[in-house]
Design a protein around this motif. Sequence first.
Motif, PDB file in Angstrom:
ATOM      1  N   VAL A  59       2.020   6.583  -6.029  1.00 50.89           N
ATOM      2  CA  VAL A  59       1.778   6.692  -7.474  1.00 50.89           C
ATOM      3  C   VAL A  59       1.106   8.017  -7.786  1.00 50.89           C
ATOM      4  O   VAL A  59       0.132   8.395  -7.131  1.00 50.89           O
ATOM      5  N   ALA A  60       1.621   8.737  -8.765  1.00 48.57           N
ATOM      6  CA  ALA A  60       1.034  10.009  -9.164  1.00 48.57           C
ATOM      7  C   ALA A  60      -0.402   9.792  -9.637  1.00 48.57           C
ATOM      8  O   ALA A  60      -0.676   8.838 -10.378  1.00 48.57           O
ATOM      9  N   PRO A  61      -1.335  10.657  -9.247  1.00 46.71           N
ATOM     10  CA  PRO A  61      -2.753  10.460  -9.598  1.00 46.71           C
ATOM     11  C   PRO A  61      -3.090  10.916 -11.007  1.00 46.71           C
ATOM     12  O   PRO A  61      -4.216  11.321 -11.290  1.00 46.71           O
ATOM     13  N   ALA A  80       0.814  -1.213   0.000  1.00 49.33           N
ATOM     14  CA  ALA A  80       0.000   0.000   0.000  1.00 49.33           C
ATOM     15  C   ALA A  80       0.849   1.266   0.000  1.00 49.33           C
ATOM     16  O   ALA A  80       0.474   2.268  -0.604  1.00 49.33           O
ATOM     17  N   ASP A  81       1.999   1.225   0.660  1.00 52.92           N
ATOM     18  CA  ASP A  81       2.857   2.409   0.690  1.00 52.92           C
ATOM     19  C   ASP A  81       3.355   2.766  -0.707  1.00 52.92           C
ATOM     20  O   ASP A  81       3.411   3.939  -1.084  1.00 52.92           O
ATOM     21  N   GLN A  82       3.740   1.736  -1.475  1.00 54.91           N
ATOM     22  CA  GLN A  82       4.174   1.997  -2.842  1.00 54.91           C
ATOM     23  C   GLN A  82       3.037   2.588  -3.671  1.00 54.91           C
ATOM     24  O   GLN A  82       3.225   3.545  -4.429  1.00 54.91           O
ATOM     25  N   CYS A 136      -1.017  -3.550  -7.359  1.00 57.80           N
ATOM     26  CA  CYS A 136      -0.519  -4.284  -6.194  1.00 57.80           C
ATOM     27  C   CYS A 136       0.808  -3.735  -5.700  1.00 57.80           C
ATOM     28  O   CYS A 136       0.999  -3.601  -4.490  1.00 57.80           O
ATOM     29  N   GLU A 137       1.738  -3.428  -6.616  1.00 56.81           N
ATOM     30  CA  GLU A 137       3.024  -2.899  -6.204  1.00 56.81           C
ATOM     31  C   GLU A 137       3.622  -2.065  -7.340  1.00 56.81           C
ATOM     32  O   GLU A 137       3.152  -2.083  -8.474  1.00 56.81           O
ATOM     33  N   THR A 138       4.684  -1.349  -7.028  1.00 57.92           N
ATOM     34  CA  THR A 138       5.428  -0.575  -8.033  1.00 57.92           C
ATOM     35  C   THR A 138       6.870  -1.050  -7.983  1.00 57.92           C
ATOM     36  O   THR A 138       7.688  -0.510  -7.241  1.00 57.92           O
ATOM     37  N   GLY A 150      -3.401   4.341  -0.551  1.00 59.84           N
ATOM     38  CA  GLY A 150      -2.746   3.065  -0.780  1.00 59.84           C
ATOM     39  C   GLY A 150      -3.567   2.078  -1.577  1.00 59.84           C
ATOM     40  O   GLY A 150      -3.175   0.916  -1.738  1.00 59.84           O
ATOM     41  N   ARG A 151      -4.727   2.512  -2.081  1.00 61.46           N
ATOM     42  CA  ARG A 151      -5.542   1.655  -2.942  1.00 61.46           C
ATOM     43  C   ARG A 151      -5.322   2.048  -4.400  1.00 61.46           C
ATOM     44  O   ARG A 151      -5.050   3.204  -4.717  1.00 61.46           O
TER      45      ARG A 151
END
Length: 570
Positions: free
Chosen positions: A116-118, A110-112, A193-195, A170-171
Motif C-alpha cells: 500500500v502506498a504510504p 501482510a504482503d498486500q 487487513c487486506e487489499t 506489512g502493518r
Amino acid sequence: MTSPLRSGRALLPTLVLMLSSVTGCDDDTPTPVPDAGTQHPTDSGTDGGTDDAGTDGGPSEPWDGSYTVLDDPGDWIDRGAFSECRFTATNPTLEECEDPANFDLSSCNADQLAAVAPHGIYAGDGRGARPLEDGGTSVTPGVAGFQLFSDGGTDTLLGRPLTTRMTDGGRFFLSARQTHPALGEQVFSLAGCETPKPGFITGCYVTCRQTPQFYTWTPGTFEVERAERSGEAEVSGGLQLVSESFVELGMPADVYVTHGHAYVVSLNRSGRFGGLTVFDVSDPAHPVFKTSISLPGDSYWNGVWAKDNALYVASADTGVSVFDISNPGAPEFVMGLPGNGYANVHTVLVDGDRLYASDITDYVGSTRVYDVSTPLAPVLRQVITLPEQYALGGPHDFFAYQDRLYISNAFGGYSVMDVSDLENVRHLGQYFYPGFGGFAHHSAVGTFAGRTIAFEGGEFPGSHLRVLEVSDPANIVKIGEYRMRYSTSIHNMILKGERLYIAWYHEGLRVLNVANPTQPRQVAHFNTFRDSDPNRGDSPFEGAIGIRVPGDGYVYVVDTSRGLLIFNEL
C-alpha cells in the motif's frame, strides 16, 4: 469547535464509525448548499436527441411516460462484514481501544498491506457490529476516511491528527484521539487487513467514547478506497475546463452568477474564516478577482442567491444577510433579515418575488418566506413548519416549481408543499428514505412526458440520485436511479432541459441525459478531485460541492479545494 447546531450533519447518531467527523462539530465539515431554484424546463420532454457519447454513453430513447415502480433499499446497504479481522477486547478502556494488540489480524495479508502506498486520501464505508445480550448482533452503518502523507504532512483519521501510525513492514494501524466539551473523550482506531483489489483496503475498527454520563464502544469492519479516481479519463463528453480561480477564504461551498460576476460563499475551515469572494466573469476564460468580505463572528456562509441588485447570503451565524450589488464588483451590506433571535440559515432560494430561507436551528427549523418585490427590502410573509413527524433535521434545501415547494428535510424525508396561497400552506405528501441514515438533501424538478419528475439526492457515503414521480404528491414513487462509487456522496444539481448537471463531491462534475428519467445516462464528466490539491482533507464532503448553469453558455462549479471552476455548457 463548532456548535452541533451549525450543521445538519449533527443528526447522525446511527453513523457510529468515527461519528464526530460528520456531526458538524468541526469547522472542517462543510454544510450543504442550495439547489437549482427556478432554472427548470417547462417540459423536458419527449424529443430525444443525440448526445455526444464520448466515453460515457449513447443516445437516450424518447420517453412515453411509462415506468415501473422500483424498490428503494436506502442509501446504506448492509453488505455484510468487510473483513475477517476483529477487535477482541471486551468493555475496553480508552487506552485499550488505542492498542493494536487488541486487534486479531491472524487472517490478514501482510504482503498486500506492505504494497500500500504510504500516502493518499481514502474514503469508504463502516459496518458496526455490536453483540447483544440475547446473542444477536446490532448492525449500524458508519463512515471511514483517512489521509496519509509521505512528505511530512499531518496524517489524519476522519479529520483528527493521528496519535499512532504503523504503516510499514506489512502493518497498517491508525489511531486518533479527540477531546470535545460535549461529546467527551473519543478514540478511533482501525487496522488494515487486506487489499482485495487495487486502491481498496479492508479491515476492522473500534470507536470508543467516554462522557461524564456514559461510556460506549463499538467494533466493526470497514472498506475504503482511494478517493482520487483511477482508471477513468480526467474529462470526457466534450467538457472543457475554461478557467480555474482559487478562493482564499475558508472552504468554498456555493456560487451564484449574475451581472457578469460570480459570487462564491465559503465556510470556516482549519482556522481560515469563510465569507464572500467576488470574481468578474464577463470573460469566463479570464476571471478577475474583485473583492472578498469576511465578517468576524459571521463568516460561516453556506448559500447564496440574487434578485436584481440584491444578493442574499445564508449564514449559520446570523440568518440571511442582504447586500447591494448595483456595483457588482463591490457588494455593500444592507441589512440582516429580521428573525426570532439566533437563526442558522442553511440555504436560500429566489422564486419570482419570493425568497425562501431554510432555518435549521435546533434540528427542527422552518422555511421563512420573504416578499422581495422590492429586492433590497425583503418583508417576512410566512414561516412554514412541517408536521412534527417530518421535522427531523430541518429544511436543508428546497425547490420551487409550479406553486409547489419541494423540501429536502434531512432525516424527515422529502416533502411537497402547496405554496400557492401563503395564508393556507398545505402539506401534500412525503417520500421517506428507508433504511439507516437516509438524509434528504437536494433536488431539481421538471416536467417530462406530462409527468412531474423530481431528481433527488441525499448526502453521506452511498447517497445517490433518485428519480421520483411526484405528479401525485400523496403517492410518490421511485422510478429510476443513478449511482456512482459507494464511498462517495452526491451533492447539488441543476436541471437544464434534458441535462442534469451534478456536483458530486469526489466524483467531480457529472452530466446526465435524463430525457428518459427512468434511465439516466451519463454523457460527460470532469474529475475535479485530486489528492494533491491544497487544503484537501479526508472528509466524505470533499470535491465538487456547488454548481450553477446561468444560461450564458458556461457551467460554474465550486470545488472545496480548487475554488471556482468554469466549464463550457454542453
